[in-house]
Enzyme design. Structure first.
Site, short mmCIF file in Angstrom:
data_model
loop_
_atom_site.label_atom_id
_atom_site.label_comp_id
_atom_site.label_asym_id
_atom_site.label_seq_id
_atom_site.Cartn_x
_atom_site.Cartn_y
_atom_site.Cartn_z
N ARG A 100 0.77 -1.54 -0.33
CA ARG A 100 -0.09 0.33 -0.03
C ARG A 100 0.65 1.19 0.44
O ARG A 100 1.49 1.10 1.08
CB ARG A 100 -0.85 -0.21 1.10
CG ARG A 100 -0.93 1.61 1.09
CD ARG A 100 -2.86 1.41 2.84
NE ARG A 100 -3.74 0.57 2.18
CZ ARG A 100 -4.85 1.20 2.74
NH1 ARG A 100 -4.73 1.40 3.50
NH2 ARG A 100 -5.83 0.71 2.48
N HIS A 127 -7.36 0.92 -6.65
CA HIS A 127 -7.68 -0.28 -4.73
C HIS A 127 -8.39 -0.91 -5.13
O HIS A 127 -9.50 -1.78 -5.16
CB HIS A 127 -8.10 0.50 -3.42
CG HIS A 127 -8.18 0.26 -2.55
ND1 HIS A 127 -7.43 -1.05 -1.86
CD2 HIS A 127 -8.87 0.83 -1.93
CE1 HIS A 127 -8.02 -1.39 -0.70
NE2 HIS A 127 -8.71 -0.36 -0.15
N GLN A 130 -10.27 -3.69 -3.23
CA GLN A 130 -11.52 -3.08 -2.70
C GLN A 130 -12.48 -3.29 -3.35
O GLN A 130 -14.07 -3.85 -3.16
CB GLN A 130 -11.03 -1.92 -2.19
CG GLN A 130 -12.54 -1.15 -1.97
CD GLN A 130 -12.83 -1.41 -0.14
OE1 GLN A 130 -11.58 -1.31 0.64
NE2 GLN A 130 -13.85 -1.93 -0.01
N ASP A 219 -17.04 7.01 -1.18
CA ASP A 219 -15.88 6.82 -0.24
C ASP A 219 -15.61 8.54 0.26
O ASP A 219 -15.44 10.09 -0.08
CB ASP A 219 -15.30 6.84 -1.10
CG ASP A 219 -13.43 6.30 -1.03
OD1 ASP A 219 -13.37 6.69 0.35
OD2 ASP A 219 -12.20 6.65 -1.27
N CYS A 259 -16.03 2.50 1.10
CA CYS A 259 -14.77 1.03 1.05
C CYS A 259 -15.01 1.34 2.97
O CYS A 259 -13.76 0.22 3.43
CB CYS A 259 -13.87 1.94 0.40
SG CYS A 259 -13.55 3.18 0.39
N ARG A 287 -12.78 -8.00 2.22
CA ARG A 287 -11.64 -8.04 1.68
C ARG A 287 -11.24 -9.20 2.11
O ARG A 287 -10.21 -9.81 1.97
CB ARG A 287 -11.49 -6.84 2.64
CG ARG A 287 -12.26 -5.83 2.56
CD ARG A 287 -11.82 -4.85 0.75
NE ARG A 287 -9.98 -4.84 0.90
CZ ARG A 287 -9.16 -3.38 1.45
NH1 ARG A 287 -9.82 -2.96 1.70
NH2 ARG A 287 -7.89 -3.93 1.25
N1 NVA Z 1 -9.50 6.56 -1.81
C1 NVA Z 1 -9.58 6.64 0.02
C2 NVA Z 1 -9.72 5.21 0.32
C3 NVA Z 1 -9.50 4.15 1.30
C4 NVA Z 1 -9.73 2.78 1.12
C5 NVA Z 1 -8.32 7.30 0.34
O1 NVA Z 1 -7.64 6.47 -0.79
O2 NVA Z 1 -8.26 7.23 1.34
N1 CP Z 2 -10.94 -0.44 2.89
C1 CP Z 2 -9.91 0.15 2.83
O1 CP Z 2 -8.98 -0.42 1.87
O2 CP Z 2 -9.42 0.42 4.16
P1 CP Z 2 -8.14 0.81 4.84
O3 CP Z 2 -7.64 1.71 5.04
O4 CP Z 2 -8.59 0.82 6.91
O5 CP Z 2 -7.05 -0.78 5.23
#
Ligand code: NVA
Ligand code: CP
Length: 300
Positions: A100, A127, A130, A219, A259, A287
Protein backbone atom coordinates in the site's frame (compact mmCIF):
# COMPACT_ATOMS: atom_id res chain seq x y z
CA UNK A 1 7.29 -13.03 -14.86
CA UNK A 2 4.80 -14.12 -12.16
CA UNK A 3 1.24 -12.81 -12.23
CA UNK A 4 0.62 -9.70 -10.15
CA UNK A 5 -2.39 -7.54 -9.38
CA UNK A 6 -1.32 -3.93 -9.79
CA UNK A 7 -4.80 -2.97 -10.99
CA UNK A 8 -7.98 -4.80 -12.01
CA UNK A 9 -7.13 -4.54 -15.71
CA UNK A 10 -4.15 -6.85 -15.16
CA UNK A 11 -6.88 -9.52 -15.22
CA UNK A 12 -9.21 -10.68 -17.97
CA UNK A 13 -12.97 -10.76 -17.41
CA UNK A 14 -12.76 -14.57 -17.15
CA UNK A 15 -10.06 -14.27 -14.49
CA UNK A 16 -12.17 -11.79 -12.49
CA UNK A 17 -14.96 -14.38 -12.57
CA UNK A 18 -12.56 -17.13 -11.51
CA UNK A 19 -11.49 -15.02 -8.50
CA UNK A 20 -15.12 -14.22 -7.57
CA UNK A 21 -15.98 -17.90 -7.77
CA UNK A 22 -12.98 -18.87 -5.64
CA UNK A 23 -13.95 -16.18 -3.15
CA UNK A 24 -17.44 -17.65 -2.77
CA UNK A 25 -16.05 -21.16 -2.27
CA UNK A 26 -13.59 -19.94 0.35
CA UNK A 27 -16.19 -17.86 2.17
CA UNK A 28 -18.58 -20.84 2.28
CA UNK A 29 -15.64 -22.97 3.49
CA UNK A 30 -16.11 -25.41 0.60
CA UNK A 31 -12.36 -25.23 0.00
CA UNK A 32 -9.48 -24.23 2.24
CA UNK A 33 -6.33 -24.23 0.12
CA UNK A 34 -2.94 -23.54 1.70
CA UNK A 35 -0.93 -22.12 -1.23
CA UNK A 36 1.20 -20.07 1.17
CA UNK A 37 2.29 -23.03 3.33
CA UNK A 38 5.87 -22.45 4.40
CA UNK A 39 5.98 -19.02 2.75
CA UNK A 40 6.13 -15.47 4.06
CA UNK A 41 4.39 -12.45 2.54
CA UNK A 42 5.95 -8.98 2.80
CA UNK A 43 3.15 -6.53 3.59
CA UNK A 44 4.52 -3.04 2.98
CA UNK A 45 2.56 -0.04 4.21
CA UNK A 46 3.52 3.55 3.58
CA UNK A 47 -0.03 4.70 4.42
CA UNK A 48 -2.37 3.95 7.33
CA UNK A 49 -4.71 0.95 7.23
CA UNK A 50 -7.10 -1.08 9.34
CA UNK A 51 -9.01 -3.32 6.92
CA UNK A 52 -6.22 -3.99 4.43
CA UNK A 53 -3.62 -4.74 7.06
CA UNK A 54 -5.75 -6.99 9.23
CA UNK A 55 -7.57 -8.78 6.41
CA UNK A 56 -4.31 -9.51 4.60
CA UNK A 57 -2.58 -10.72 7.78
CA UNK A 58 -5.50 -12.98 8.72
CA UNK A 59 -5.94 -14.16 5.12
CA UNK A 60 -2.25 -14.99 4.74
CA UNK A 61 -2.40 -17.00 7.98
CA UNK A 62 -5.50 -18.87 6.73
CA UNK A 63 -3.66 -19.70 3.48
CA UNK A 64 -0.87 -21.25 5.56
CA UNK A 65 1.59 -18.35 5.30
CA UNK A 66 3.25 -15.84 7.54
CA UNK A 67 2.72 -12.07 7.13
CA UNK A 68 5.56 -9.62 7.68
CA UNK A 69 4.34 -6.10 8.44
CA UNK A 70 6.83 -3.62 7.06
CA UNK A 71 6.49 0.15 7.21
CA UNK A 72 8.35 2.63 5.10
CA UNK A 73 10.28 3.72 8.20
CA UNK A 74 12.32 0.53 7.87
CA UNK A 75 12.74 0.12 4.15
CA UNK A 76 12.36 3.64 2.73
CA UNK A 77 11.34 2.23 -0.63
CA UNK A 78 13.04 3.92 -3.54
CA UNK A 79 15.23 5.95 -1.18
CA UNK A 80 17.67 3.56 0.49
CA UNK A 81 17.80 1.53 -2.69
CA UNK A 82 15.94 1.37 -5.97
CA UNK A 83 12.49 -0.21 -6.19
CA UNK A 84 14.00 -2.76 -8.59
CA UNK A 85 16.67 -3.83 -6.10
CA UNK A 86 14.17 -4.00 -3.25
CA UNK A 87 11.96 -6.21 -5.46
CA UNK A 88 14.87 -8.53 -6.28
CA UNK A 89 15.93 -8.82 -2.63
CA UNK A 90 12.42 -9.37 -1.26
CA UNK A 91 11.82 -12.09 -3.89
CA UNK A 92 14.67 -14.11 -2.33
CA UNK A 93 12.89 -14.18 1.04
CA UNK A 94 9.14 -14.15 0.49
CA UNK A 95 6.54 -15.86 -1.67
CA UNK A 96 4.50 -12.70 -2.30
CA UNK A 97 4.57 -8.94 -1.79
CA UNK A 98 1.58 -6.82 -0.83
CA UNK A 99 2.04 -3.08 -0.93
CA UNK A 100 0.00 0.00 0.00
CA UNK A 101 1.65 3.21 -1.07
CA UNK A 102 1.25 6.51 -2.92
CA UNK A 103 2.63 6.05 -6.41
CA UNK A 104 1.14 3.48 -8.77
CA UNK A 105 4.48 3.44 -10.61
CA UNK A 106 6.18 2.10 -7.44
CA UNK A 107 3.81 -0.88 -7.37
CA UNK A 108 4.31 -1.48 -11.09
CA UNK A 109 8.08 -1.19 -10.62
CA UNK A 110 7.99 -3.80 -7.85
CA UNK A 111 5.84 -6.11 -10.00
CA UNK A 112 8.19 -5.69 -12.95
CA UNK A 113 11.31 -6.64 -11.02
CA UNK A 114 9.99 -9.13 -8.43
CA UNK A 115 10.05 -12.83 -9.18
CA UNK A 116 7.05 -13.34 -6.88
CA UNK A 117 3.49 -11.96 -7.27
CA UNK A 118 2.84 -8.38 -6.14
CA UNK A 119 -0.59 -7.27 -4.92
CA UNK A 120 -1.66 -3.64 -4.81
CA UNK A 121 -3.27 -2.84 -1.45
CA UNK A 122 -4.11 0.75 -2.58
CA UNK A 123 -2.28 3.55 -4.31
CA UNK A 124 -3.33 7.11 -5.08
CA UNK A 125 -4.50 5.73 -8.45
CA UNK A 126 -6.41 2.51 -7.68
CA UNK A 127 -7.61 0.06 -5.00
CA UNK A 128 -8.22 -3.21 -6.88
CA UNK A 129 -8.78 -5.56 -3.91
CA UNK A 130 -11.47 -3.24 -2.60
CA UNK A 131 -13.55 -3.07 -5.76
CA UNK A 132 -13.24 -6.81 -6.51
CA UNK A 133 -14.51 -7.43 -2.96
CA UNK A 134 -17.25 -4.85 -3.45
CA UNK A 135 -18.46 -6.53 -6.62
CA UNK A 136 -18.57 -9.84 -4.71
CA UNK A 137 -20.67 -8.08 -2.04
CA UNK A 138 -23.11 -6.84 -4.69
CA UNK A 139 -23.43 -10.37 -6.13
CA UNK A 140 -24.18 -11.70 -2.63
CA UNK A 141 -26.84 -9.12 -1.87
CA UNK A 142 -28.43 -8.63 -5.27
CA UNK A 143 -28.53 -11.93 -7.17
CA UNK A 144 -28.89 -12.90 -9.93
CA UNK A 145 -26.03 -11.11 -11.64
CA UNK A 146 -27.04 -8.45 -14.14
CA UNK A 147 -25.69 -5.18 -15.43
CA UNK A 148 -25.94 -3.39 -12.08
CA UNK A 149 -26.63 0.31 -11.92
CA UNK A 150 -23.90 1.60 -9.58
CA UNK A 151 -24.03 5.23 -8.46
CA UNK A 152 -20.76 6.59 -7.08
CA UNK A 153 -20.97 9.93 -5.30
CA UNK A 154 -18.07 12.07 -4.18
CA UNK A 155 -14.44 12.52 -5.09
CA UNK A 156 -13.10 11.06 -8.33
CA UNK A 157 -10.33 9.01 -6.73
CA UNK A 158 -8.63 5.61 -6.49
CA UNK A 159 -11.98 3.97 -5.70
CA UNK A 160 -13.68 5.62 -8.70
CA UNK A 161 -10.79 4.57 -10.94
CA UNK A 162 -11.12 0.97 -9.81
CA UNK A 163 -14.86 0.99 -10.51
CA UNK A 164 -14.02 2.26 -13.99
CA UNK A 165 -11.41 -0.48 -14.38
CA UNK A 166 -14.00 -3.08 -13.40
CA UNK A 167 -16.49 -1.58 -15.87
CA UNK A 168 -13.91 -2.05 -18.61
CA UNK A 169 -14.15 -5.82 -18.01
CA UNK A 170 -17.60 -6.53 -16.50
CA UNK A 171 -20.86 -4.99 -17.78
CA UNK A 172 -21.76 -2.11 -15.46
CA UNK A 173 -23.98 0.94 -15.65
CA UNK A 174 -21.69 3.27 -13.74
CA UNK A 175 -23.03 6.68 -12.76
CA UNK A 176 -20.46 8.98 -11.23
CA UNK A 177 -21.62 12.20 -9.60
CA UNK A 178 -18.92 14.62 -8.57
CA UNK A 179 -17.98 18.29 -8.73
CA UNK A 180 -16.59 19.36 -12.12
CA UNK A 181 -13.00 19.59 -10.87
CA UNK A 182 -13.13 16.39 -8.79
CA UNK A 183 -13.75 14.12 -11.76
CA UNK A 184 -11.83 10.86 -12.19
CA UNK A 185 -8.84 10.71 -14.53
CA UNK A 186 -10.11 10.58 -18.12
CA UNK A 187 -7.76 7.66 -18.89
CA UNK A 188 -9.87 5.37 -16.70
CA UNK A 189 -13.13 6.82 -18.04
CA UNK A 190 -12.04 6.18 -21.62
CA UNK A 191 -10.90 2.66 -20.80
CA UNK A 192 -14.33 1.86 -19.30
CA UNK A 193 -16.14 3.45 -22.23
CA UNK A 194 -14.26 1.17 -24.62
CA UNK A 195 -16.28 -1.74 -23.19
CA UNK A 196 -19.47 -1.65 -25.29
CA UNK A 197 -21.29 -3.65 -22.58
CA UNK A 198 -20.77 -0.94 -19.95
CA UNK A 199 -21.96 2.63 -19.76
CA UNK A 200 -20.41 5.49 -17.82
CA UNK A 201 -22.29 8.62 -16.88
CA UNK A 202 -20.36 11.58 -15.46
CA UNK A 203 -22.61 14.17 -13.90
CA UNK A 204 -22.61 16.94 -11.34
CA UNK A 205 -26.20 16.07 -10.38
CA UNK A 206 -26.30 13.56 -7.49
CA UNK A 207 -30.01 12.86 -8.08
CA UNK A 208 -29.40 11.95 -11.71
CA UNK A 209 -26.70 9.46 -10.68
CA UNK A 210 -28.77 7.82 -7.98
CA UNK A 211 -32.06 7.57 -9.95
CA UNK A 212 -33.11 3.89 -9.89
CA UNK A 213 -29.63 2.73 -8.78
CA UNK A 214 -29.07 -0.81 -7.45
CA UNK A 215 -25.99 0.29 -5.52
CA UNK A 216 -25.15 3.65 -3.97
CA UNK A 217 -21.45 4.01 -3.18
CA UNK A 218 -19.40 6.72 -1.57
CA UNK A 219 -15.92 7.27 -0.15
CA UNK A 220 -14.14 9.97 1.84
CA UNK A 221 -13.89 13.32 0.08
CA UNK A 222 -10.19 13.71 0.91
CA UNK A 223 -8.12 10.55 0.48
CA UNK A 224 -4.92 9.67 2.31
CA UNK A 225 -2.21 12.05 1.21
CA UNK A 226 -4.83 14.76 0.51
CA UNK A 227 -6.01 15.50 4.01
CA UNK A 228 -4.61 19.05 3.70
CA UNK A 229 -7.28 19.58 1.02
CA UNK A 230 -10.09 18.35 3.29
CA UNK A 231 -11.83 21.70 3.71
CA UNK A 232 -11.56 22.61 0.04
CA UNK A 233 -12.90 19.20 -1.04
CA UNK A 234 -15.73 19.38 1.53
CA UNK A 235 -16.81 22.73 0.12
CA UNK A 236 -16.91 21.31 -3.40
CA UNK A 237 -18.52 17.98 -2.53
CA UNK A 238 -21.03 18.86 0.20
CA UNK A 239 -24.02 18.42 -2.12
CA UNK A 240 -22.89 14.85 -2.96
CA UNK A 241 -23.49 13.54 0.57
CA UNK A 242 -25.24 10.16 0.71
CA UNK A 243 -28.19 10.85 3.02
CA UNK A 244 -31.73 9.48 3.42
CA UNK A 245 -33.28 12.08 1.17
CA UNK A 246 -30.91 11.28 -1.70
CA UNK A 247 -31.27 7.53 -1.16
CA UNK A 248 -35.05 7.80 -1.73
CA UNK A 249 -34.26 8.34 -5.42
CA UNK A 250 -32.49 4.96 -5.73
CA UNK A 251 -34.24 1.66 -6.38
CA UNK A 252 -36.15 0.73 -3.17
CA UNK A 253 -34.00 -2.44 -2.91
CA UNK A 254 -30.74 -0.53 -3.38
CA UNK A 255 -27.78 -1.35 -1.16
CA UNK A 256 -25.30 1.20 0.17
CA UNK A 257 -21.57 0.54 0.06
CA UNK A 258 -18.62 2.51 1.45
CA UNK A 259 -15.07 1.17 1.34
CA UNK A 260 -14.45 2.64 4.82
CA UNK A 261 -13.05 4.35 6.82
CA UNK A 262 -16.05 6.71 6.70
CA UNK A 263 -16.13 10.28 7.86
CA UNK A 264 -19.66 10.08 9.22
CA UNK A 265 -21.63 13.30 8.81
CA UNK A 266 -19.57 14.27 5.76
CA UNK A 267 -19.86 11.98 2.72
CA UNK A 268 -22.42 9.73 4.47
CA UNK A 269 -24.88 10.29 7.30
CA UNK A 270 -25.19 8.03 10.35
CA UNK A 271 -28.77 7.35 9.34
CA UNK A 272 -27.73 5.81 6.02
CA UNK A 273 -24.58 4.11 7.27
CA UNK A 274 -26.49 2.42 10.12
CA UNK A 275 -29.71 2.04 8.11
CA UNK A 276 -31.29 -1.10 6.64
CA UNK A 277 -29.85 -0.59 3.15
CA UNK A 278 -26.25 -0.36 4.34
CA UNK A 279 -24.07 -3.45 3.84
CA UNK A 280 -20.79 -1.75 4.68
CA UNK A 281 -19.68 -4.28 7.29
CA UNK A 282 -20.39 -7.26 5.01
CA UNK A 283 -18.35 -5.34 2.47
CA UNK A 284 -15.49 -4.94 4.95
CA UNK A 285 -15.62 -8.67 5.80
CA UNK A 286 -15.43 -9.58 2.13
CA UNK A 287 -12.01 -7.96 1.86
CA UNK A 288 -10.70 -11.02 3.71
CA UNK A 289 -12.35 -13.53 1.37
CA UNK A 290 -11.55 -11.76 -1.88
CA UNK A 291 -7.90 -11.23 -0.97
CA UNK A 292 -7.51 -14.90 -0.10
CA UNK A 293 -8.97 -15.69 -3.53
CA UNK A 294 -6.67 -13.17 -5.23
CA UNK A 295 -3.59 -14.60 -3.50
CA UNK A 296 -4.58 -18.20 -4.29
CA UNK A 297 -5.23 -17.22 -7.92
CA UNK A 298 -1.86 -15.48 -8.30
CA UNK A 299 0.00 -18.42 -6.73
CA UNK A 300 -1.57 -21.00 -9.06
N1 NVA B 1 -9.94 6.95 -1.23
C1 NVA B 1 -9.56 6.48 0.07
C2 NVA B 1 -9.79 5.01 0.19
C3 NVA B 1 -9.44 4.43 1.54
C4 NVA B 1 -9.67 2.95 1.60
C5 NVA B 1 -8.11 6.82 0.32
O1 NVA B 1 -7.29 6.62 -0.58
O2 NVA B 1 -7.78 7.31 1.41
N1 CP C 1 -11.01 0.11 2.81
C1 CP C 1 -9.72 0.04 3.18
O1 CP C 1 -8.83 -0.23 2.38
O2 CP C 1 -9.52 0.28 4.52
P1 CP C 1 -8.12 0.55 5.20
O3 CP C 1 -7.64 1.89 4.68
O4 CP C 1 -8.40 0.61 6.68
O5 CP C 1 -7.18 -0.54 4.85
Amino acid sequence: MPRSLTQITDLTAAEVREILDLCGKMKRKEIAPKPLAGKAVACIFTKASLRTRVSFEVGIQQLGGNALYITDNEIKLGERESIADAARVLSRYVGMIMIRTYKQSDVEGLAKHASVPVVNGLTDAVHPCQILGDYFTILEHKPPERKYKVAYLGDGNNITHSWLNLASLIPLDLRIATAPDCRPDSLYVEKARRNPQSSVLLTDDPKEAVAGADVVYTDVWASMGQKHLAEEKANKLRSFQVNSSLLKGADPGAIVLHCLPAERGKEITDEVMDGPQSVVFDEAENRLHIQKAIMAFLLK
